[in-house]
Design an enzyme around this catalytic site. Structure first.
Site, short mmCIF file in Angstrom:
data_model
loop_
_atom_site.label_atom_id
_atom_site.label_comp_id
_atom_site.label_asym_id
_atom_site.label_seq_id
_atom_site.Cartn_x
_atom_site.Cartn_y
_atom_site.Cartn_z
CG HIS A 52 12.76 10.40 -2.88
ND1 HIS A 52 11.83 11.15 -1.84
CD2 HIS A 52 12.80 11.49 -3.76
CE1 HIS A 52 11.78 12.31 -2.22
NE2 HIS A 52 12.24 12.74 -3.69
CD GLU A 63 8.72 12.81 -0.99
OE1 GLU A 63 8.24 12.22 -2.03
OE2 GLU A 63 8.91 14.18 -1.35
CG ASN A 101 10.21 11.90 -7.67
OD1 ASN A 101 9.39 11.11 -7.97
ND2 ASN A 101 10.70 12.16 -6.73
CD GLU A 146 16.03 14.73 -4.37
OE1 GLU A 146 15.42 15.31 -5.31
OE2 GLU A 146 15.27 13.83 -3.82
CB SER A 176 13.08 24.03 -3.69
OG SER A 176 11.97 23.65 -2.66
CE LYS A 219 8.57 14.38 -4.88
NZ LYS A 219 8.92 15.31 -3.75
N GLY A 269 10.42 20.32 -1.72
CA GLY A 269 9.03 20.66 -1.60
C GLY A 269 8.73 21.90 -0.86
P1 PGA Z 1 10.83 19.25 -5.01
O1 PGA Z 1 11.18 17.62 -5.03
O2 PGA Z 1 11.31 19.45 -6.48
O3 PGA Z 1 9.29 19.43 -5.22
O4 PGA Z 1 11.55 20.09 -4.02
C1 PGA Z 1 12.31 17.04 -5.50
C2 PGA Z 1 12.34 15.67 -5.09
O5 PGA Z 1 11.64 15.15 -4.18
O6 PGA Z 1 12.97 14.86 -5.70
#
Ligand code: PGA
Length: 248
Positions: A95, A97, A9, A163, A209, A11, A169
């Protein structure tokens, strides 16, 4: 049963197409055309069409979002069919976000899943609790609402990504034992909503992460079918390490 899914992803990254195409080429060189790993790169939708010629059976493209309608007066939005036309085979839906920053409700997530399926885009549905919340309460509620009135045949196309929001993140990845509890709980919930057969067939992946060295915990210990990688998917070498570690 399934190939292991390694989903990137990106983003709203990288900053320019040149970097995106270099990153894609780097990953492409590392992906074996045959084998147990399927890599799915989800770049900003703007670049799907240009990356499409590089896709193959083991390296697919996905989108990060789609609209719930087929067409119409929705300024700035992209339909599932447009994403398919541009080369996407998968789409991330729900997601955290988007739930947090764009106010996406479970009702909208449900409509988006249905829109994706109408256009033969496979949805990757993200669910997970925030810090301090109970995993089982949140995940059961999200799965129940997000999958409302999906038929068994539609469900066969859905991939579930666990998730935990607090792990995204932050560098604070979920402990494998807790991820295993999430896998078992998601399968139990899908059994309740559908059947044991379907629950066992649904790919469940982990995101939050993931980096080179913890990826295998989620496959081996947490019995998941893949990983969804954000930050580490933007670093070619790190992402390739993840792919290679999972190939062993
Ligand atoms: P990350 O993000 O690996 O940076 O934690 C995962 C995601 O948001 O799908």
């Amino acid at each position: 049963m399934f190939k292991i899914l390694v989903i990137a992803n990106w983003k709203m990254n990288p900053k320019a197409f040149k970097e995106a195409s270099e990153l894609f080429e780097t990953v492409k060189k590392a992906v074996k055309k045959s084998g147990d790993i399927k890599v799915i790169i989800c770049p900003p939708a703007l670049w799907l069409k240009e990356l499409r010629p590089g896709a193959n059976l083991s390296l697919s493209l996905g989108a990060q979002n789609c609209h719930w309608e087929t067409s119409g007066a929705y300024t700035g939005e992209l339909s599932a069919q447009m994403l398919v036309d541009a080369g996407a085979e998968f789409v991330i839906v729900g997601h955290s976000e988007r739930r947090n920053y764009m106010g996406e409700s479970d009702e909208i997530v449900n409509l988006k899943i249905k829109a994706a399926l109408r256009s033969k885009l496979r949805p990757i549905l993200c669910v997970g609790e925030r810090a301090g919340e109970e995993m089982s309460l949140v995940v059961e509620d999200q799965l129940t609402r997000d999958l409302v009135s999906l038929s068994v045949n539609q469900m066969k196309e859905v991939i579930i990504a666990y998730e935990p929001v607090w792990a995204i993140g932050t560098g604070n990845n979920c402990l494998p034992d807790n991820a295993l509890s999430a896998t078992l709980f998601i399968r139990k919930t899908l059994t309740k909503l559908y059947s044991r057969f379907l629950a066992d067939k649904t790919p469940i992946i982990y995101g939050g992460s993931v980096h080179a060295n913890n990826e295998n915990d989620y496959i081996k210990q947490a019995r998941m079918n893949g990983v969804l990688v954000g930050g580490a998917s933007l670093e070619g070498d790190e992402f390739i390490k993840i792919i290679n570690n999972l190939s062993k």
